[in-house]
Design a protein around this motif. Structure first.
Motif, PDB file in Angstrom:
ATOM      1  N   SER A  60      54.497  43.030  43.006  1.00  0.00           N
ATOM      2  CA  SER A  60      53.211  43.546  42.537  1.00  0.00           C
ATOM      3  C   SER A  60      53.241  45.070  42.542  1.00  0.00           C
ATOM      4  N   LEU A  62      50.664  48.592  41.505  1.00  0.00           N
ATOM      5  CA  LEU A  62      49.389  49.166  41.072  1.00  0.00           C
ATOM      6  C   LEU A  62      49.615  50.559  40.507  1.00  0.00           C
ATOM      7  N   GLN A  73      46.871  46.694  37.477  1.00  0.00           N
ATOM      8  CA  GLN A  73      47.614  45.948  38.488  1.00  0.00           C
ATOM      9  C   GLN A  73      48.570  44.981  37.799  1.00  0.00           C
ATOM     10  N   TYR A  74      49.853  45.152  38.080  1.00  0.00           N
ATOM     11  CA  TYR A  74      50.870  44.217  37.592  1.00  0.00           C
ATOM     12  C   TYR A  74      51.126  43.175  38.669  1.00  0.00           C
ATOM     13  N   PHE A  75      51.182  41.928  38.238  1.00  0.00           N
ATOM     14  CA  PHE A  75      51.624  40.834  39.091  1.00  0.00           C
ATOM     15  C   PHE A  75      52.747  40.111  38.370  1.00  0.00           C
ATOM     16  N   PHE A  89      40.778  36.032  42.398  1.00  0.00           N
ATOM     17  CA  PHE A  89      40.055  36.290  41.161  1.00  0.00           C
ATOM     18  C   PHE A  89      38.771  35.484  41.061  1.00  0.00           C
ATOM     19  N   SER A  94      38.181  38.549  36.635  1.00  0.00           N
ATOM     20  CA  SER A  94      38.115  39.825  37.347  1.00  0.00           C
ATOM     21  C   SER A  94      38.573  39.625  38.791  1.00  0.00           C
ATOM     22  N   MET A  95      39.149  40.683  39.337  1.00  0.00           N
ATOM     23  CA  MET A  95      39.617  40.601  40.722  1.00  0.00           C
ATOM     24  C   MET A  95      38.432  40.670  41.669  1.00  0.00           C
ATOM     25  N   GLN A 113      42.414  46.421  35.504  1.00  0.00           N
ATOM     26  CA  GLN A 113      43.080  45.724  34.400  1.00  0.00           C
ATOM     27  C   GLN A 113      44.289  45.001  34.983  1.00  0.00           C
ATOM     28  N   VAL A 114      44.353  43.694  34.802  1.00  0.00           N
ATOM     29  CA  VAL A 114      45.451  42.893  35.345  1.00  0.00           C
ATOM     30  C   VAL A 114      46.427  42.563  34.222  1.00  0.00           C
TER      31      VAL A 114
END
Length: 149
Positions: A60, A62, A73-75, A89, A94-95, A113-114
């Protein structure tokens, strides 16, 4: 705050271990010189010193821009298969922002933004930068034309 750590990573091709810098977050407002690493594709990129194999390390990450007031945020896409991940989520995607933080969370950080690929993270950052440039040009043009925004 930007955060990275050195970890030992084993090459999936040849099995040789080496120390790699792994980033968990990058705050470009505090560390603007590191932004080029993202655009050059060097953030969390493993390059084997022995065989030359290249692969992104799926952790992950950010991206945070306090000046432009956005974060991405990258997952890793494999995260979606874990129930524990999905509990982060709301139903609208949305987180969830925890109520237990000990500091005020800026409004823009409540709308993270995910993304599920580093390429998409980079595209989103570029989009936001283009949007800011466009807004500035539009405001300048309107001022030149005698209108205030």
């Amino acid at each position: 705050m930007s955060f990275y750590e050195d970890r030992t990573v084993k090459c999936p091709e040849c099995g040789v271990e080496q120390i790699v810098q792994i980033w968990n977050s990058l705050n470009v407002s505090l560390n603007p010189h590191e932004k080029s690493k993202l655009f050059d594709g060097e953030i969390n990129l493993f390059v084997c010193e022995s065989c030359g194999h290249k692969a992104y390390i799926p952790v992950s990450f950010l991206y945070h821009d306090m000046d432009r007031k956005f974060c991405v945020q990258y997952f890793p896409s494999t995260s979606m298969k874990k129930a524990e991940f999905l509990t982060l989520f709301n139903a609208d995607g949305s987180m969830k922002i925890t109520e237990n933080v000990e500091f005020p969370v800026p409004d823009y950080m409540k709308n993270v933004q995910v993304v599920f690929s580093m390429d998409e993270l980079i595209r989103y950052v570029l989009f936001r930068e283009m949007l800011v440039e466009y807004q500035l040009k539009t405001e300048d043009q309107e001022e030149k034309n005698g209108r205030k925004v």
